[in-house]
Design an enzyme around this catalytic site. Structure first.
Site, PDB file in Angstrom:
ATOM      1  CG  ASP A  26      22.849  -7.895   9.005  1.00  0.00           C
ATOM      2  OD1 ASP A  26      24.004  -8.028   9.417  1.00  0.00           O
ATOM      3  OD2 ASP A  26      21.978  -8.774   9.119  1.00  0.00           O
ATOM      4  CB  VAL A  67     -20.314   1.902  21.040  1.00  0.00           C
ATOM      5  CG1 VAL A  67     -19.661   2.405  22.323  1.00  0.00           C
ATOM      6  CG2 VAL A  67     -20.737   3.083  20.173  1.00  0.00           C
ATOM      7  N   PRO A 103      12.068  -5.222   5.029  1.00  0.00           N
ATOM      8  CG  PRO A 103      10.432  -4.831   3.448  1.00  0.00           C
ATOM      9  CD  PRO A 103      10.610  -5.100   4.900  1.00  0.00           C
ATOM     10  CG  MET A 134      20.513 -14.564  -0.224  1.00  0.00           C
ATOM     11  SD  MET A 134      21.227 -15.329   1.254  1.00  0.00           S
ATOM     12  CE  MET A 134      20.160 -16.753   1.450  1.00  0.00           C
ATOM     13  N   GLY A 169      14.186  -3.923  -3.804  1.00  0.00           N
ATOM     14  CA  GLY A 169      12.756  -3.743  -3.556  1.00  0.00           C
ATOM     15  C   GLY A 169      12.454  -2.804  -2.407  1.00  0.00           C
ATOM     16  N   PRO A 203     -29.829  -8.036  22.846  1.00  0.00           N
ATOM     17  CG  PRO A 203     -31.592  -6.963  21.772  1.00  0.00           C
ATOM     18  CD  PRO A 203     -30.569  -6.768  22.862  1.00  0.00           C
ATOM     19  N   GLY A 217      18.035  -7.307   8.295  1.00  0.00           N
ATOM     20  CA  GLY A 217      17.043  -7.079   7.271  1.00  0.00           C
ATOM     21  C   GLY A 217      16.012  -8.185   7.288  1.00  0.00           C
ATOM     22  N   GLY A 218      14.804  -7.893   6.840  1.00  0.00           N
ATOM     23  CA  GLY A 218      13.760  -8.908   6.775  1.00  0.00           C
ATOM     24  C   GLY A 218      13.414  -9.456   8.138  1.00  0.00           C
ATOM     25  CG  ASP A 219      11.579 -13.165  10.599  1.00  0.00           C
ATOM     26  OD1 ASP A 219      10.653 -12.677  11.274  1.00  0.00           O
ATOM     27  OD2 ASP A 219      12.208 -14.188  10.941  1.00  0.00           O
ATOM     28  CE  LYS A 261      28.261 -12.461   8.065  1.00  0.00           C
ATOM     29  NZ  LYS A 261      27.928 -13.845   8.397  1.00  0.00           N
TER      30      LYS A 261
END
EC number: 2.1.1.107
Length: 437
Positions: free
Chosen positions: A200, A26, A177, A337, A366, A46, A253-255, A222
């Site tokens: 994108d 808790v 992704p 890529m 993916g 304790p 997309g992605g990072d 692109k």
């Protein structure tokens, strides 16, 4: 005595003494919120769970390793009683009552003077849910209501417009992704608050359909070997709309910072004096292999993994990659890529000393319903990709980890629905390389 509903109130505990009696599960659940509130926390117990002990070791709480004794609640503003000893709980509760200290009891809510609500936060708003009927307290229902409200605020399904002037600016949001469920909570919330979204092709496109009709969506796709919006035009659009006082989301997309030109956009915004927020995203370099059942590292198989862009061939003078050095590594190589250059890449790795029988997996689209995985070796991957007509976006995994998940039933088919297999994290570099003018 008439039972009345609890009176809700927000306690400001920053710098004020809070006593927690008991160091079990808790306390482990409740302590983080008390720490976040800035409370001066004393734990009396304790023993403690490893997580609670880590909080004490980090200096977030003070731990007195003993049982509760009379007087422990002196000068306290709030107390949480959470031991397995009913007698100690009753004694501490009685002291809290005498001292007029708000007291929460995990073992007997009816004997407490305060209840802990099911609470959650979303962008500066705290949602706290209490059951109104003291005889019908249902913590699971309260938690379910809390979750529904917080999730609605986060994803924009519950409208909570700002009535004060918002600060205009740009958020570079990593959409993950491809699967819309894999965008971060913060990214989804910023999308719901946007006036303009510059997206994108490889971002989570399904999220765009959820945007209100007044949101302007600009296609910054692109497409490999096709038309695309120049980076300079993207930068100009970001600046133009932000200067017009709009909240702008650059959905990638992605990072944003993994082969995504996110830093180029951040630099352009900084030069124009426009505030920029970067929201990281799940990188396709890790998530797409995972969606196909491939761990990029595995004990006894690979102790490192390297992510490399394959949009420039190894023998191209513009390449910044040391392919000979990569060939000498024993770990996993993830190529983004690189579909149309995989033959040259495979030859360079073999020439550098990599075993031609090294397993290779190519994961196309993916985490979408169209996901498929094609397996080969360095010696055969070029012909296999051609024969199977693999097209971008795809992530290529090279190394012994490719064989780890075989036979497990994890992500071995198509349509696993967990990533877009972008092959580039933001999609902004997916166009063919062009000679420098």
């Amino acid at each position: 005595m008439v039972d009345h509903p609890a009176y809700p109130v927000g306690l400001r505990l920053s710098g004020r003494r809070v006593v927690v009696i008991g160091g079990g599960q808790v306390a482990q659940r409740r302590l983080p919120a008390l720490i976040a509130a800035g409370a001066d926390i004393v734990l009396v117990s304790p023993s403690a769970t490893p997580s609670v002990e880590a909080m004490a070791t980090a200096g977030e709480i003070r731990w007195e390793r003993r049982r509760y004794t009379e007087g422990d609640l002196a000068d306290a503003w709030y107390v949480l009683i959470a031991t397995t000893d009913p007698q100690a709980n009753a004694q501490a509760s009685a002291e809290a009552e005498r001292s007029r200290v708000w007291c929460v009891r995990s073992d007997d809510a009816n004997a407490a003077t305060a209840w802990t609500p099911a609470s959650g936060r979303s962008k500066g708003v705290t949602v706290a849910v209490l059951t109104a009927d003291p005889h019908d307290r249902d913590p699971r229902r309260s938690a379910a209501l809390r979750d529904a409200i917080v999730e609605g605020l986060r994803d924009g399904t519950i409208a909570a417009p700002h009535h004060r002037t918002r600060t205009p600016g740009v958020a570079l949001v990593g959409g993950g992704p491809g699967d819309p469920d894999l965008i971060t909570v913060r990214g989804r919330r910023l999308l719901a608050e946007a006036d303009v979204v510059i997206a994108d092709r490889l971002g989570p496109r399904d999220l765009l359909a959820e945007l209100p009709p007044q949101v302007e969506v600009i296609d910054a796709a692109k497409i490999p070997y096709g038309r695309f919006m120049a980076q300079e035009a993207i930068n100009a659009a970001l600046i133009e709309h932000a200067k017009a006082g709009k909240a702008v989301v650059r959905l990638k997309g992605g990072d944003p910072f993994v082969f995504g030109r996110g830093m180029e956009e951040a630099e352009a915004l900084a030069a124009a004096g426009i505030p920029c927020t970067v929201v990281p995203g799940i990188s396709s370099s890790i998530s797409v292999p995972a969606a196909a059942g491939i761990p990029v590292t595995h004990r006894g198989v690979a102790h490192e993994f390297t992510v490399v862009s394959g949009h420039v061939a190894p023998d191209d003078e513009r390449s910044l990659v040391d392919w000979a050095a990569l060939a000498r590594l024993r770990g996993t190589l993830v190529v983004l890529m690189g579909v149309d250059k995989i033959g040259a890449i495979a030859r360079a790795l073999v020439a550098g000393g990599r075993d031609p029988h090294t397993p290779v997996a190519v994961i196309q689209e993916g985490t979408t319903a169209a996901q498929r995985r094609v397996d080969a070796t360095l010696a055969t991957v070029a012909d296999t990709v051609a024969a199977e007509e693999v097209r971008p976006p795809a992530v290529i995994v090279i190394g012994e980890v490719v064989g780890v998940g075989v036979g497990t039933g994890i992500g071995t088919g198509t349509g696993t629905g967990t990533d877009s297999g972008t092959g580039t994290d933001s999609g902004t570099d997916a166009a063919p390389a062009r000679p420098t003018p």
